[in-house]
Design a protein around this motif. Structure first.
Motif, PDB file in Angstrom:
ATOM      1  N   ILE A 111      -2.377  27.924  17.909  1.00 39.30           N
ATOM      2  CA  ILE A 111      -1.328  27.202  18.609  1.00 39.30           C
ATOM      3  C   ILE A 111      -0.291  28.197  19.079  1.00 39.30           C
ATOM      4  O   ILE A 111       0.057  29.133  18.340  1.00 39.30           O
ATOM      5  CB  ILE A 111      -0.709  26.096  17.722  1.00 39.30           C
ATOM      6  CG1 ILE A 111       0.276  25.242  18.528  1.00 39.30           C
ATOM      7  CG2 ILE A 111      -0.030  26.687  16.489  1.00 39.30           C
ATOM      8  CD1 ILE A 111       0.701  23.972  17.798  1.00 39.30           C
ATOM      9  N   MET A 134       4.401  25.178  21.556  1.00 40.81           N
ATOM     10  CA  MET A 134       3.764  23.883  21.333  1.00 40.81           C
ATOM     11  C   MET A 134       4.096  23.392  19.924  1.00 40.81           C
ATOM     12  O   MET A 134       4.399  24.184  19.023  1.00 40.81           O
ATOM     13  CB  MET A 134       2.249  23.991  21.490  1.00 40.81           C
ATOM     14  CG  MET A 134       1.805  24.489  22.856  1.00 40.81           C
ATOM     15  SD  MET A 134       0.051  24.869  22.897  1.00 40.81           S
ATOM     16  CE  MET A 134      -0.663  23.244  22.669  1.00 40.81           C
ATOM     17  N   ARG A 181      -1.572  20.788  18.355  1.00 42.01           N
ATOM     18  CA  ARG A 181      -2.781  21.059  19.125  1.00 42.01           C
ATOM     19  C   ARG A 181      -3.958  20.477  18.367  1.00 42.01           C
ATOM     20  O   ARG A 181      -4.055  20.623  17.150  1.00 42.01           O
ATOM     21  CB  ARG A 181      -2.975  22.554  19.339  1.00 42.01           C
ATOM     22  CG  ARG A 181      -4.077  22.845  20.332  1.00 42.01           C
ATOM     23  CD  ARG A 181      -4.196  24.304  20.662  1.00 42.01           C
ATOM     24  NE  ARG A 181      -5.204  24.480  21.714  1.00 42.01           N
ATOM     25  CZ  ARG A 181      -5.894  25.578  21.910  1.00 42.01           C
ATOM     26  NH1 ARG A 181      -5.696  26.631  21.131  1.00 42.01           N
ATOM     27  NH2 ARG A 181      -6.779  25.661  22.881  1.00 42.01           N
TER      28      ARG A 181
END
Lengths: 110, 116
Positions: free
Chosen positions: A50, A54, A57
């Protein structure tokens, strides 16, 4: 979660349950966070990564969550199977593609 | 598929011996790494190389040296083995990246070294 010293944290789950493996990381400047799985007698194998921009995921049966506020990473495994039994390592990237690994968590599925 | 091979699965040596651990990868990766793995301590980086004849110290280089004469081969050398170097040694390789990025590291099966 991760720990210091010779003790390897162990998570025991029943087949079919969901598993959550936690990791605390140290470097807030890391751009990538990665989970590796190591089965007995084998080298670590990439599961999912990831990027730091972010929060979540998803892969096949796995989800990685990143909480940068508390420097926490987790790996969720859905419908855990006996083949998921292994040691799981989180890692964060450094320069030149180097990785700094956590101490590992053993997942036992019965 | 990427394949990383290590010369031995198990090795037993005596204190003071010079030990060579060999690693070969077949995917033309620029980066190669040597780690040691000890129970409860995870993987710790010993040395890495991002090009032929280039080497960089990792987190625990003391007591070790490396050699990268060819792109596909990365050797770890214990000049004078000691009992505290008994461990599992893992080699990995990856494609070159920019400084702040990374590419997946592919690992060999490991060499379990015992120093008596």
């Amino acid at each position: 979660g991760e720990s210091v010293g010779l003790h390897l944290p162990t998570l025991s789950v029943q087949e079919g349950d969901n598993s959550i493996i936690n990791c605390a990381y140290s470097n807030s400047a890391s751009d990538y966070f990665i989970w590796y799985k190591q089965e007995s007698g084998k080298g670590p194998q990439f599961i999912i990564d990831i990027r730091s921009n972010m929060d979540k995921r998803q892969g096949q049966r796995v989800t990685v969550l990143l909480n940068k506020t508390v420097k926490h990473l987790s790996l969720q495994i859905a419908a855990t199977q006996p083949g998921d039994s292994a040691v799981y390592f989180c890692a964060e990237n450094g320069g030149y593609s180097t990785l700094t690994f956590g101490k590992g968590t053993m997942l036992l599925v019965s | 598929d990427v394949k990383v091979t290590q010369s031995s699965r198990y090795l037993v040596k005596r204190t003071g011996e010079k030990v060579f651990l060999e690693c070969v990868q077949d995917m033309d990766h620029e980066n190669m790494f040597w780690y040691r793995q000890d129970p409860g301590l995870g993987l710790r980086l010993i040395y890495f190389s991002y090009d032929v004849k280039m080497k960089e110290k990792g987190d625990i280089p003391e007591g070790y040296s490396v050699s990268r004469e060819k792109k596909e081969r990365f050797s770890l050398i214990l000049e004078s083995a000691s009992t505290n170097q008994t461990s599992m040694y893992l080699c990995a390789s990856s494609l070159r990246t920019s400084l702040r990025s990374y590419n997946e590291q592919f690992f060999g099966p490991g060499t379990r070294l015992t120093v008596l």
